[in-house]
Motif scaffolding. Structure first.
Motif, PDB file in Angstrom:
ATOM      1  N   ALA A 129       0.832  -1.206   0.000  1.00  0.00           N
ATOM      2  CA  ALA A 129       0.000   0.000   0.000  1.00  0.00           C
ATOM      3  C   ALA A 129       0.866   1.255   0.000  1.00  0.00           C
ATOM      4  N   VAL A 130       0.376   2.263  -0.740  1.00  0.00           N
ATOM      5  CA  VAL A 130       1.045   3.565  -0.768  1.00  0.00           C
ATOM      6  C   VAL A 130       0.177   4.636  -0.119  1.00  0.00           C
ATOM      7  N   ALA A 131      -1.096   4.306   0.125  1.00  0.00           N
ATOM      8  CA  ALA A 131      -2.025   5.210   0.805  1.00  0.00           C
ATOM      9  C   ALA A 131      -3.172   4.371   1.348  1.00  0.00           C
ATOM     10  N   ALA A 132      -3.890   4.927   2.329  1.00  0.00           N
ATOM     11  CA  ALA A 132      -5.015   4.198   2.903  1.00  0.00           C
ATOM     12  C   ALA A 132      -6.031   5.177   3.462  1.00  0.00           C
ATOM     13  N   THR A 133      -7.298   4.792   3.362  1.00  0.00           N
ATOM     14  CA  THR A 133      -8.411   5.588   3.861  1.00  0.00           C
ATOM     15  C   THR A 133      -9.291   4.696   4.715  1.00  0.00           C
ATOM     16  N   MET A 134      -9.609   5.139   5.927  1.00  0.00           N
ATOM     17  CA  MET A 134     -10.553   4.405   6.759  1.00  0.00           C
ATOM     18  C   MET A 134     -11.953   4.727   6.245  1.00  0.00           C
ATOM     19  N   THR A 135     -12.727   3.684   5.920  1.00  0.00           N
ATOM     20  CA  THR A 135     -14.034   3.897   5.295  1.00  0.00           C
ATOM     21  C   THR A 135     -15.217   3.512   6.166  1.00  0.00           C
ATOM     22  N   GLU A 136     -15.003   2.647   7.152  1.00  0.00           N
ATOM     23  CA  GLU A 136     -16.091   2.182   8.010  1.00  0.00           C
ATOM     24  C   GLU A 136     -15.542   1.864   9.388  1.00  0.00           C
ATOM     25  N   ILE A 137     -16.422   1.964  10.368  1.00  0.00           N
ATOM     26  CA  ILE A 137     -16.096   1.521  11.722  1.00  0.00           C
ATOM     27  C   ILE A 137     -17.397   1.064  12.368  1.00  0.00           C
ATOM     28  N   ASP A 138     -17.345  -0.093  13.005  1.00  0.00           N
ATOM     29  CA  ASP A 138     -18.501  -0.568  13.763  1.00  0.00           C
ATOM     30  C   ASP A 138     -18.000  -1.260  15.018  1.00  0.00           C
ATOM     31  N   ALA A 139     -18.875  -1.920  15.712  1.00  0.00           N
ATOM     32  CA  ALA A 139     -18.536  -2.513  17.004  1.00  0.00           C
ATOM     33  C   ALA A 139     -17.463  -3.583  16.921  1.00  0.00           C
ATOM     34  N   ILE A 140     -17.323  -4.241  15.763  1.00  0.00           N
ATOM     35  CA  ILE A 140     -16.407  -5.380  15.701  1.00  0.00           C
ATOM     36  C   ILE A 140     -15.152  -5.169  14.865  1.00  0.00           C
ATOM     37  N   ALA A 141     -15.126  -4.130  14.014  1.00  0.00           N
ATOM     38  CA  ALA A 141     -13.967  -3.966  13.131  1.00  0.00           C
ATOM     39  C   ALA A 141     -13.891  -2.565  12.536  1.00  0.00           C
ATOM     40  N   ASP A 199       0.636  -0.126  -4.726  1.00  0.00           N
ATOM     41  CA  ASP A 199       1.642   0.492  -5.597  1.00  0.00           C
ATOM     42  C   ASP A 199       1.407   0.221  -7.075  1.00  0.00           C
ATOM     43  N   ASP A 200       0.597  -0.765  -7.422  1.00  0.00           N
ATOM     44  CA  ASP A 200       0.297  -1.052  -8.826  1.00  0.00           C
ATOM     45  C   ASP A 200      -0.983  -0.361  -9.305  1.00  0.00           C
ATOM     46  N   GLY A 201      -1.576   0.479  -8.441  1.00  0.00           N
ATOM     47  CA  GLY A 201      -2.788   1.209  -8.807  1.00  0.00           C
ATOM     48  C   GLY A 201      -4.080   0.528  -8.380  1.00  0.00           C
ATOM     49  N   ALA A 202      -4.001  -0.705  -7.957  1.00  0.00           N
ATOM     50  CA  ALA A 202      -5.196  -1.435  -7.507  1.00  0.00           C
ATOM     51  C   ALA A 202      -5.599  -0.955  -6.111  1.00  0.00           C
ATOM     52  N   GLU A 203      -6.815  -1.300  -5.727  1.00  0.00           N
ATOM     53  CA  GLU A 203      -7.298  -1.025  -4.375  1.00  0.00           C
ATOM     54  C   GLU A 203      -7.630  -2.335  -3.695  1.00  0.00           C
ATOM     55  N   GLU A 204      -7.454  -2.366  -2.399  1.00  0.00           N
ATOM     56  CA  GLU A 204      -7.754  -3.568  -1.615  1.00  0.00           C
ATOM     57  C   GLU A 204      -8.446  -3.158  -0.319  1.00  0.00           C
ATOM     58  N   GLN A 205      -9.524  -3.849  -0.002  1.00  0.00           N
ATOM     59  CA  GLN A 205     -10.209  -3.607   1.266  1.00  0.00           C
ATOM     60  C   GLN A 205      -9.493  -4.388   2.367  1.00  0.00           C
ATOM     61  N   VAL A 206      -9.259  -3.724   3.485  1.00  0.00           N
ATOM     62  CA  VAL A 206      -8.597  -4.345   4.630  1.00  0.00           C
ATOM     63  C   VAL A 206      -9.529  -4.197   5.829  1.00  0.00           C
ATOM     64  N   ILE A 207      -9.946  -5.324   6.387  1.00  0.00           N
ATOM     65  CA  ILE A 207     -10.819  -5.335   7.560  1.00  0.00           C
ATOM     66  C   ILE A 207      -9.991  -5.791   8.749  1.00  0.00           C
ATOM     67  N   VAL A 208      -9.990  -4.963   9.794  1.00  0.00           N
ATOM     68  CA  VAL A 208      -9.198  -5.272  10.986  1.00  0.00           C
ATOM     69  C   VAL A 208     -10.159  -5.361  12.173  1.00  0.00           C
ATOM     70  N   PRO A 209     -10.318  -6.563  12.736  1.00  0.00           N
ATOM     71  CA  PRO A 209     -11.206  -6.721  13.898  1.00  0.00           C
ATOM     72  C   PRO A 209     -10.593  -6.125  15.160  1.00  0.00           C
ATOM     73  N   TRP A 210     -11.448  -5.641  16.033  1.00  0.00           N
ATOM     74  CA  TRP A 210     -11.011  -5.134  17.331  1.00  0.00           C
ATOM     75  C   TRP A 210     -10.780  -6.313  18.266  1.00  0.00           C
ATOM     76  N   SER A 211      -9.929  -6.148  19.250  1.00  0.00           N
ATOM     77  CA  SER A 211      -9.684  -7.224  20.216  1.00  0.00           C
ATOM     78  C   SER A 211     -10.882  -7.416  21.148  1.00  0.00           C
ATOM     79  N   THR A 212     -11.628  -6.349  21.375  1.00  0.00           N
ATOM     80  CA  THR A 212     -12.891  -6.432  22.114  1.00  0.00           C
ATOM     81  C   THR A 212     -13.895  -5.526  21.412  1.00  0.00           C
ATOM     82  N   PRO A 213     -15.170  -5.873  21.437  1.00  0.00           N
ATOM     83  CA  PRO A 213     -16.168  -5.036  20.756  1.00  0.00           C
ATOM     84  C   PRO A 213     -16.205  -3.619  21.338  1.00  0.00           C
ATOM     85  N   LEU A 214     -16.460  -2.664  20.466  1.00  0.00           N
ATOM     86  CA  LEU A 214     -16.595  -1.281  20.914  1.00  0.00           C
ATOM     87  C   LEU A 214     -17.850  -1.129  21.757  1.00  0.00           C
ATOM     88  N   THR A 215     -17.761  -0.279  22.754  1.00  0.00           N
ATOM     89  CA  THR A 215     -18.918   0.015  23.596  1.00  0.00           C
ATOM     90  C   THR A 215     -19.333   1.481  23.505  1.00  0.00           C
TER      91      THR A 215
END
Length: 97
Positions: free
Chosen positions: A37-49, A57-73
């Motif tokens: 990746a050469v840049a990144a934008t956070m697009t969503e946030i919810d209780a779990i990720a 770097d090749d011009g493509a885009e990829e979605q990256v989902i990162v779960p939280w260690s505990t759900p948001l409250t």
């Protein structure tokens, strides 16, 4: 599970992350599957990720989902979890291969 973040909180978090933490977003996506990746934008946030779109770097885009260690409250827990994800990403990227 009820989502702990209302639309205003969600928009504020995304605006803050994308306006003030572009480099942090990049660290997070690189450590979580989008190594070229050469840049990144956070697009969503919810209780779990958090969800980012990584521009690769090749011009493509990829979605990256990162779960939280505990759900948001609430909004404060969102900050805690994002900092945790970023710290873990920094550690992962600094490890020798």
């Amino acid at each position: 599970m009820t989502d702990p973040l209302d639309d205003n909180a969600r928009r504020a978090i995304l605006r803050h992350m994308n306006g003030d933490h572009g480099t942090d977003n990049l660290v997070i996506v690189r450590a979580n599957g989008a190594a070229t990746a050469v840049a990144a934008t956070m697009t969503e946030i919810d209780a779990i990720a958090g969800v980012w779109i990584a521009q690769l770097d090749d011009g493509a885009e990829e979605q990256v989902i990162v779960p939280w260690s505990t759900p948001l409250t609430d909004r404060r827990s969102a900050r805690v979890q994002i900092v945790e994800v970023h710290s873990a990403a920094q550690a992962r990227l600094s490890e020798p291969s």
